[in-house]
Design an enzyme around this catalytic site. Sequence first.
Site, PDB file in Angstrom:
ATOM      1  N   ASN A  76       7.822 114.460 -47.033  1.00 24.41           N
ATOM      2  CA  ASN A  76       7.260 113.230 -47.604  1.00 24.41           C
ATOM      3  C   ASN A  76       5.851 113.556 -48.091  1.00 24.41           C
ATOM      4  O   ASN A  76       4.950 113.755 -47.283  1.00 24.41           O
ATOM      5  CB  ASN A  76       7.236 112.151 -46.497  1.00 24.41           C
ATOM      6  CG  ASN A  76       6.506 110.890 -46.915  1.00 24.41           C
ATOM      7  OD1 ASN A  76       6.153 110.716 -48.089  1.00 24.41           O
ATOM      8  ND2 ASN A  76       6.272 110.003 -45.960  1.00 24.41           N
ATOM      9  N   LYS A 109       3.860 111.633 -49.533  1.00 15.15           N
ATOM     10  CA  LYS A 109       2.997 110.448 -49.476  1.00 15.15           C
ATOM     11  C   LYS A 109       2.254 110.289 -50.814  1.00 15.15           C
ATOM     12  O   LYS A 109       2.806 110.653 -51.851  1.00 15.15           O
ATOM     13  CB  LYS A 109       2.055 110.543 -48.273  1.00 15.15           C
ATOM     14  CG  LYS A 109       2.845 110.784 -46.972  1.00 15.15           C
ATOM     15  CD  LYS A 109       2.048 110.604 -45.717  1.00 15.15           C
ATOM     16  CE  LYS A 109       2.956 110.840 -44.511  1.00 15.15           C
ATOM     17  NZ  LYS A 109       2.269 110.632 -43.221  1.00 15.15           N
ATOM     18  N   HIS A 165       8.491 103.260 -43.210  1.00 15.23           N
ATOM     19  CA  HIS A 165       7.519 104.226 -42.690  1.00 15.23           C
ATOM     20  C   HIS A 165       6.380 103.455 -42.023  1.00 15.23           C
ATOM     21  O   HIS A 165       5.995 102.376 -42.499  1.00 15.23           O
ATOM     22  CB  HIS A 165       6.983 105.097 -43.825  1.00 15.23           C
ATOM     23  CG  HIS A 165       6.166 106.246 -43.325  1.00 15.23           C
ATOM     24  ND1 HIS A 165       4.856 106.099 -42.930  1.00 15.23           N
ATOM     25  CD2 HIS A 165       6.482 107.550 -43.116  1.00 15.23           C
ATOM     26  CE1 HIS A 165       4.399 107.272 -42.504  1.00 15.23           C
ATOM     27  NE2 HIS A 165       5.370 108.164 -42.606  1.00 15.23           N
ATOM     28  N   GLU A 216       3.317 103.773 -42.109  1.00 16.10           N
ATOM     29  CA  GLU A 216       2.197 103.447 -43.006  1.00 16.10           C
ATOM     30  C   GLU A 216       2.509 102.191 -43.825  1.00 16.10           C
ATOM     31  O   GLU A 216       1.612 101.387 -44.102  1.00 16.10           O
ATOM     32  CB  GLU A 216       1.880 104.661 -43.895  1.00 16.10           C
ATOM     33  CG  GLU A 216       1.209 105.766 -43.079  1.00 16.10           C
ATOM     34  CD  GLU A 216       1.431 107.172 -43.589  1.00 16.10           C
ATOM     35  OE1 GLU A 216       1.856 107.350 -44.744  1.00 16.10           O
ATOM     36  OE2 GLU A 216       1.174 108.112 -42.805  1.00 16.10           O
ATOM     37  N   GLU A 244       9.498 108.468 -35.499  1.00 13.38           N
ATOM     38  CA  GLU A 244       8.158 108.967 -35.762  1.00 13.38           C
ATOM     39  C   GLU A 244       7.149 108.211 -34.894  1.00 13.38           C
ATOM     40  O   GLU A 244       6.738 107.091 -35.254  1.00 13.38           O
ATOM     41  CB  GLU A 244       7.797 108.751 -37.225  1.00 13.38           C
ATOM     42  CG  GLU A 244       8.740 109.433 -38.192  1.00 13.38           C
ATOM     43  CD  GLU A 244       8.069 109.723 -39.523  1.00 13.38           C
ATOM     44  OE1 GLU A 244       7.993 110.897 -39.881  1.00 13.38           O
ATOM     45  OE2 GLU A 244       7.589 108.779 -40.176  1.00 13.38           O
ATOM     46  N   GLY A 251       0.201 112.817 -38.591  1.00 13.33           N
ATOM     47  CA  GLY A 251      -1.044 113.296 -39.195  1.00 13.33           C
ATOM     48  C   GLY A 251      -2.135 113.629 -38.196  1.00 13.33           C
ATOM     49  O   GLY A 251      -3.284 113.836 -38.580  1.00 13.33           O
ATOM     50  N   SER A 286       3.655 115.368 -37.182  1.00 19.94           N
ATOM     51  CA  SER A 286       2.999 116.667 -36.965  1.00 19.94           C
ATOM     52  C   SER A 286       3.976 117.825 -36.762  1.00 19.94           C
ATOM     53  O   SER A 286       3.707 118.738 -35.985  1.00 19.94           O
ATOM     54  CB  SER A 286       2.021 116.575 -35.791  1.00 19.94           C
ATOM     55  OG  SER A 286       0.980 115.652 -36.087  1.00 19.94           O
TER      56      SER A 286
HETATM   57  P1  PGA Z   1       2.874 114.349 -40.639  1.00 19.05           P
HETATM   58  O1  PGA Z   1       3.552 113.015 -41.203  1.00 19.05           O
HETATM   59  O2  PGA Z   1       3.934 115.413 -40.663  1.00 19.05           O
HETATM   60  O3  PGA Z   1       1.728 114.625 -41.580  1.00 19.05           O
HETATM   61  O4  PGA Z   1       2.442 114.052 -39.250  1.00 19.05           O
HETATM   62  C1  PGA Z   1       4.847 112.678 -40.822  1.00 19.05           C
HETATM   63  C2  PGA Z   1       5.310 111.465 -41.549  1.00 19.05           C
HETATM   64  O5  PGA Z   1       4.504 110.535 -41.770  1.00 19.05           O
HETATM   65  O6  PGA Z   1       6.499 111.384 -41.900  1.00 19.05           O
END
Ligand code: PGA
Length: 251
Positions: A12, A14, A97, A99, A167, A173, A212
């Site tokens: 992803n 983003k 997601h 976010e 997740e 992140g 992560s």
């Molecule tokens: P990340 O994000 O691998 O940067 O932790 C994972 C995600 O949001 O799917």
Amino acid sequence: MTGAIRPLVAGNWKMNGLTAQLAEAQSVRNGLGAPPPVDVMICPPATLITPLMLTLKGSGVLVGGQDCHSEPCGAFTGDVSAEMLADAGATTVIVGHSERRAMHGELDRIVRAKAEAAHRAGLIAIVCVGETAGERAAGLTEEVVHRQLAHSLPDAATAANTVIAYEPVWAIGTGLTPTAADVARVHASIRERLQARFPGEGARMRILYGGSVKPSNAAELLAIDHVNGALVGGASLKASDFLGIVAAYKA
Ligand code: PGA
């Protein structure tokens, strides 16, 4: 049982990626060599779906969207529908997601409507669930995840049209990951819920881990029971890191 499920490693991007970022996708393509024993997917910003399709044409690497509106078309300035993603060549779309849930106020019923839109358009929906740090500290991880699953998944979900991504919000992140035992516990409980609600299908739905994931922890995370792949954020932006994660399946 898990052995029969074909894993998926989805990147992803983003809100990252101008045209120059396509070079990384080209490097992923070049670096994969023989077809890997897993599905590999990149979910770029909507602006890059069409050029990414051209970069990856014939490679077997799949392209997905990061979100969609629940309606097929209409006066929704700035939004992209599932039909538009499918028309551009995407096979899949991420919905729910954390976010989107946190920054756009997307509740479970909205996530469910988006997953239904994905299915209407013939797309696979990757439905994300996961607890915040506070919910984890309060011992509410399973309760939160089960509630999100119950209300975000459409009744028509099947192993072919739906993928779950677990997740933990605090792991996204941050470089932090749950222990293997924690991941195993949550994924097993997700599997149980899926089997109870979707007899026959729930046993075969893919359950990705996200948060992560990087080359150094991929082998451990991806070997856990009921972990059928990964949803990768930051590490999907660099071809060498993304390939390092996919390579966990070749080892
Ligand atoms: P990340 O994000 O691998 O940067 O932790 C994972 C995600 O949001 O799917």
